[in-house]
Design a protein around this motif. Sequence first.
Motif, PDB file in Angstrom:
ATOM      1  N   ASP A   1       0.805  -1.222   0.000  1.00  0.00           N
ATOM      2  CA  ASP A   1       0.000   0.000   0.000  1.00  0.00           C
ATOM      3  C   ASP A   1       0.842   1.278   0.000  1.00  0.00           C
ATOM      4  N   VAL A   2       1.997   1.239   0.636  1.00  0.00           N
ATOM      5  CA  VAL A   2       2.865   2.409   0.690  1.00  0.00           C
ATOM      6  C   VAL A   2       4.153   2.089  -0.074  1.00  0.00           C
ATOM      7  N   PRO A   3       4.372   2.758  -1.213  1.00  0.00           N
ATOM      8  CA  PRO A   3       5.599   2.512  -1.962  1.00  0.00           C
ATOM      9  C   PRO A   3       6.823   2.934  -1.142  1.00  0.00           C
ATOM     10  N   THR A   4       7.942   2.366  -1.473  1.00  0.00           N
ATOM     11  CA  THR A   4       9.185   2.707  -0.788  1.00  0.00           C
ATOM     12  C   THR A   4      10.094   3.481  -1.733  1.00  0.00           C
ATOM     13  N   ASP A   5      10.951   4.314  -1.181  1.00  0.00           N
ATOM     14  CA  ASP A   5      11.914   5.050  -2.003  1.00  0.00           C
ATOM     15  C   ASP A   5      13.338   4.553  -1.767  1.00  0.00           C
ATOM     16  N   THR A   6      13.441   3.394  -1.129  1.00  0.00           N
ATOM     17  CA  THR A   6      14.747   2.818  -0.830  1.00  0.00           C
ATOM     18  C   THR A   6      14.777   1.358  -1.292  1.00  0.00           C
ATOM     19  N   LEU A   7      15.856   1.014  -1.967  1.00  0.00           N
ATOM     20  CA  LEU A   7      16.041  -0.378  -2.396  1.00  0.00           C
ATOM     21  C   LEU A   7      17.059  -1.059  -1.503  1.00  0.00           C
ATOM     22  N   PRO A   8      16.848  -2.330  -1.215  1.00  0.00           N
ATOM     23  CA  PRO A   8      17.857  -3.065  -0.458  1.00  0.00           C
ATOM     24  C   PRO A   8      19.078  -3.339  -1.344  1.00  0.00           C
ATOM     25  N   LYS A   9      20.190  -3.511  -0.689  1.00  0.00           N
ATOM     26  CA  LYS A   9      21.473  -3.733  -1.370  1.00  0.00           C
ATOM     27  C   LYS A   9      21.424  -4.882  -2.390  1.00  0.00           C
ATOM     28  N   PRO A  10      20.737  -6.021  -2.106  1.00  0.00           N
ATOM     29  CA  PRO A  10      20.715  -7.115  -3.080  1.00  0.00           C
ATOM     30  C   PRO A  10      20.108  -6.737  -4.440  1.00  0.00           C
ATOM     31  N   LEU A  11      19.277  -5.696  -4.484  1.00  0.00           N
ATOM     32  CA  LEU A  11      18.748  -5.198  -5.760  1.00  0.00           C
ATOM     33  C   LEU A  11      19.541  -4.000  -6.262  1.00  0.00           C
ATOM     34  N   ALA A  12      19.772  -3.055  -5.375  1.00  0.00           N
ATOM     35  CA  ALA A  12      20.375  -1.784  -5.781  1.00  0.00           C
ATOM     36  C   ALA A  12      21.756  -1.952  -6.399  1.00  0.00           C
ATOM     37  N   GLU A  13      22.629  -2.690  -5.754  1.00  0.00           N
ATOM     38  CA  GLU A  13      24.010  -2.807  -6.246  1.00  0.00           C
ATOM     39  C   GLU A  13      24.090  -3.432  -7.642  1.00  0.00           C
ATOM     40  N   PRO A  14      23.519  -4.620  -7.856  1.00  0.00           N
ATOM     41  CA  PRO A  14      23.660  -5.209  -9.192  1.00  0.00           C
ATOM     42  C   PRO A  14      22.894  -4.418 -10.254  1.00  0.00           C
ATOM     43  N   LEU A  15      21.744  -3.855  -9.914  1.00  0.00           N
ATOM     44  CA  LEU A  15      20.989  -3.082 -10.902  1.00  0.00           C
ATOM     45  C   LEU A  15      21.774  -1.849 -11.332  1.00  0.00           C
TER      46      LEU A  15
END
Length: 195
Positions: free
Chosen positions: A93-107
């Motif tokens: 219901d509430v979007p986030t503006d932060t990605l966890p490291k397992p997604l953010a780094e490789p992306l």
Amino acid sequence: MIGLPNLKDYDVSPKTGFLPEELPLTRLTSEYYKPWESLVEVLPSLILTKRIRKLVEKLPVLSIDQIKGDKKELRRAYSVLSFLTHAYVWNVDVPTDTLPKPLAEPLLEVSKILELPPVATYSGLILWNFKPILDMGEDEEFDLDNLTTINTYTGSIDESWFYLVSVYFEYKGAHCITDGLDAIKAIRENNKEKV
């Protein structure tokens, strides 16, 4: 006089246009990337049950070293990570503006190599996200009725068709690119008949 652009410099094919000449990978080939592939394979169910965030946060941080030099692998990784990222951001219901490291780094790494933004793009959702339903032989025509998506958010036919219609027209319109370049060349040569 300035020469015409070389299509290969822009990853554009005279045969398939902006689509890759070889079919996109349906999975990353190394088992090392199975954690990503296992989630994206069941993404519609994880979205429906609102479990994607919890599972993404448990992912290991995977290096892209095994795929850095392979364009097909990088494209697949970009597509997978983009799907997972948007599902992670928008799934509750509430979007986030932060990605966890397992997604953010490789992306971020894959995006930088491919020179694309680290979000879902036309390339990741459409150009690198289709496969034939049945094997296409050398003599078979590229046919919309024989295409399906590799991944979707919803698992619905409507979402697949939304992507696949663009795939089909990218393929069918590929000749427009070379025709356009031929027209530019004819204009430069003042060849009105050819134009």
